[in-house]
Write a protein that holds these residues in place. Sequence first.
Motif, PDB file in Angstrom:
ATOM      1  N   PHE A 146     -35.795  66.056   0.887  1.00 26.81           N
ATOM      2  CA  PHE A 146     -35.382  64.689   1.206  1.00 26.81           C
ATOM      3  C   PHE A 146     -36.011  63.748   0.200  1.00 26.81           C
ATOM      4  N   ALA A 147     -35.212  62.834  -0.333  1.00 26.20           N
ATOM      5  CA  ALA A 147     -35.724  61.854  -1.291  1.00 26.20           C
ATOM      6  C   ALA A 147     -35.493  60.448  -0.752  1.00 26.20           C
ATOM      7  N   ALA A 148     -36.566  59.775  -0.388  1.00 28.26           N
ATOM      8  CA  ALA A 148     -36.496  58.374  -0.001  1.00 28.26           C
ATOM      9  C   ALA A 148     -36.622  57.502  -1.250  1.00 28.26           C
ATOM     10  N   SER A 149     -36.366  56.241  -1.084  1.00 24.79           N
ATOM     11  CA  SER A 149     -36.402  55.335  -2.239  1.00 24.79           C
ATOM     12  C   SER A 149     -37.743  55.390  -2.956  1.00 24.79           C
ATOM     13  N   GLU A 150     -38.826  55.503  -2.181  1.00 23.02           N
ATOM     14  CA  GLU A 150     -40.163  55.486  -2.791  1.00 23.02           C
ATOM     15  C   GLU A 150     -40.539  56.805  -3.449  1.00 23.02           C
ATOM     16  N   ASP A 151     -39.738  57.847  -3.255  1.00 24.80           N
ATOM     17  CA  ASP A 151     -40.062  59.160  -3.816  1.00 24.80           C
ATOM     18  C   ASP A 151     -39.770  59.277  -5.309  1.00 24.80           C
ATOM     19  N   TRP A 152     -38.839  58.478  -5.807  1.00 26.35           N
ATOM     20  CA  TRP A 152     -38.441  58.626  -7.202  1.00 26.35           C
ATOM     21  C   TRP A 152     -39.585  58.236  -8.126  1.00 26.35           C
ATOM     22  N   GLY A 153     -40.007  59.202  -8.926  1.00 26.26           N
ATOM     23  CA  GLY A 153     -41.108  58.980  -9.842  1.00 26.26           C
ATOM     24  C   GLY A 153     -42.466  59.119  -9.212  1.00 26.26           C
ATOM     25  N   SER A 154     -42.524  59.538  -7.932  1.00 25.97           N
ATOM     26  CA  SER A 154     -43.821  59.620  -7.257  1.00 25.97           C
ATOM     27  C   SER A 154     -44.460  60.978  -7.466  1.00 25.97           C
TER      28      SER A 154
END
Length: 204
Positions: A146-154
Motif C-alpha cells: 500500500f502506498a499512501a501519499s506520504e510514502d513516496w520517497g520515504s
Amino acid sequence: MKLIVVSAGLSTPSSTRLLADRLAESVRDGLAGRGLAASTGVVELRELAGDIADHLVTGFPPPRLSSAIDAVTAADGLIVVTPVFAASYSGLFKSFFDVIDPDALTGTPVLIAATGGTARHSLALEHAVRPLFAYLRSVVVPTAVFAASEDWGSGADAYTDGLPARVRRAGGELAALMAARPAAEEPEDDVTALERHLADLRFD
C-alpha cells in the motif's frame, strides 16, 4: 514468462500506475536473478471503462476488452493495483474482475497493491482485495503493498519498512512463485505418479 500489470488508476499520470511500474520492475529484477526473463504487458482499466460497462449489460466483450481478458488469463504472474475509495477497491477494478470467468485465474500468482491518500486505508488490501483473489483461487503473495501519499520517497520508520523495501520484497515473492510455476505444472508421467503413490503408502 508473461507478466501482466492491471492498473485501475483514473488519472494521467497516476500514483497507481507509478506503483504498478515499480512493482513490475522489481518482479523483473527478481526473475533476472533466477536466470529468467519476462515480457510485461499493462492493462489500463481507465481506457476500458466503457467496454467493461457494455460487457456487463450485454454479456459480450468488445474486442479491446476481450484482448485484455485474454492477456490477464494467460499470464504467468499478475500485478493488480487499485486506488482505494470508501475503504475498498474501486468500482472499475471490481467490475473488470467481475467479467473474467471465476475459474480463469485458478493457481495464478498475484501481487496485490493499492494507493490512497492516507495509510488508514491500507487494510483495504486485506479485507477487500485479498479475499477477492482468494475467491478466484489465485495464489496471492504474502506481502501486499500500500502506498499512501506520504510514502513516496520515504524511508523506513520505527514500525514499518519504507515503500522501496516493501516493493522489493513483494516483487521477489511474485518472482519466486512465477519461477516455480512451470515445474509445478508439468504433468507427471505414469511412472512418476506410481512412485509418488508408493511413497505415500504406509507399511507399518
